[in-house]
Design an enzyme around this catalytic site. Sequence first.
Site, mmCIF file in Angstrom:
data_model
loop_
_atom_site.group_PDB
_atom_site.id
_atom_site.type_symbol
_atom_site.label_atom_id
_atom_site.label_comp_id
_atom_site.label_asym_id
_atom_site.label_seq_id
_atom_site.Cartn_x
_atom_site.Cartn_y
_atom_site.Cartn_z
ATOM 1 C CG MET A 1 -8.678 9.095 3.352
ATOM 2 S SD MET A 1 -10.237 8.855 2.470
ATOM 3 C CE MET A 1 -10.197 10.235 1.346
ATOM 4 N NE ARG A 2 -0.143 5.881 2.324
ATOM 5 C CZ ARG A 2 -0.200 5.198 3.472
ATOM 6 N NH1 ARG A 2 -0.551 3.929 3.459
ATOM 7 N NH2 ARG A 2 0.085 5.772 4.614
ATOM 8 N N GLY A 3 -5.157 5.650 -1.432
ATOM 9 C CA GLY A 3 -5.465 5.291 -2.810
ATOM 10 C C GLY A 3 -5.926 6.486 -3.620
ATOM 11 C CB THR B 1 -1.589 7.222 -4.742
ATOM 12 O OG1 THR B 1 -1.088 7.172 -3.404
ATOM 13 C CG2 THR B 1 -0.491 6.794 -5.698
ATOM 14 C CG ASP C 1 -1.831 1.213 1.258
ATOM 15 O OD1 ASP C 1 -2.641 1.367 0.325
ATOM 16 O OD2 ASP C 1 -1.728 2.004 2.204
#
Length: 345
Positions: free
Chosen positions: A278-280, A283, A197
Site C-alpha cells: 500500500m506504500r505506493g 505516497t 520502494d
Amino acid sequence: MSKPFPFSAIVAQEDMKKALLMAAVEPLLGGVLIFGDRGTGKSTAVRALAELLPKIETRAGCRFNCEPGRPQDACPVCHAPNAPKAPKVIKTRTPMVDLPLGATEDRICGALDLEKALVAGEKDFEPGLLASANRGFLYIDEVNLLEDHLVDLLLDAAASGVNVVEREGLSIRHAARFALVGSGNPEEGDLRPQLLDRFGLAVDVRTIDDLKQRIEVIRRRDAFEADTDGFCESWARKDAAIRNRVVKARKILRDVDIPDDVLTRMSQLCMGLGIDGMRGELTLMRACRASAALGGRLEVSWNDVSEISPLVLCHRLRRDPLDDAGSAPRVERAIAAVGADAVHG
C-alpha cells in the site's frame, strides 16, 4: 563557507526540482532518490534547496535542533530541569547534512561519549548525524554505494521520525524528522528493490540535450563563479518567491482535500500496475496533496495524479523483461487507461 548556486537559476530538470520542493513541503513522503548522469546538477539542487528554505528556531547550543516549545528529553541543553534559565532562542539555517559513504552506524545514530566516560566517568550520549539533520535534510551522494544495513537504518528513521539508540547501557530516543535525499549514477550499481520502494519519489535525471539550454547552463555557471555574490543577489527575488510558496504550502497542506473519485482512480492505477503493498498509494496521495499545496490549491485533481504518478510509481514497478519501453511509458499508459475509464464510466 561558499554560497550555493541559487535554486531558481537551475536550468531545466523540472522533475527533480518539483520532487525536492514536494519533499520540503511534506516530510512524510519518505525522501527523494535522484539517479542520473554525472554533472546534471543533482547535488547542486539539493544544497540550493536547503539554502532557500526558511530558517528554523532552536536554542543556542542545542545539538538536536529541538523546537523551543518542545524540548526533547535527550537534549541536555533544552531539557535541563535544574538549569536556572533556558538558553536563548535563535534562528538558524535549515540543516543540510552530508552523510559520507564511510560513516559508521555510531556516527549516524549517535553513541556513548567515550571521552567523557573515560575522563569524567560519566555516561553521556554523543549525538550523531540523525540528530544534526532533524528538521532539515540528510543528503547521501552515491547512495547506491552505501551499505544496505545503513540505508535500511536511515529509511526507518526517516519514515518514523524517531531515532532509537540502545547500546552500551544507553537508551535514547530523539526526534529525527528529516527529508532523506539520495543521488547516484546508475552505472555504479542499482539499489535493491526493497530500498527503492522506501524512497517516496524517484527521479531519473539526464544530460540536457537542448542546445539553448546547455548554453544557458554554461553562462549561468560562469557568471556564478565570476561573481558569486552578485549572481546570487540577481536571483534572490526568485528564490524568495519559491521560499514563500513552500511556506504557504506547508500551512495549507493538511487542509488539502482529495475527492473520493480521485482517490478511487489512484487505487485503480496502482492495482492496474501491480504495485506491491500500500506504500505506493499512500505516497501518491501525499505527493499529490503536496503538489496541490504548492500550487495554492485546496483540492487534488486528476491532473495532479497524472503529473506526479511517474515520480512515485516508476521505481516501484516489477521489471518486465518483455517490455523494452521502460517503466515511464507503462505508467503513462496506465494513467491514460484509468482516465479513459473514468470518462466513459
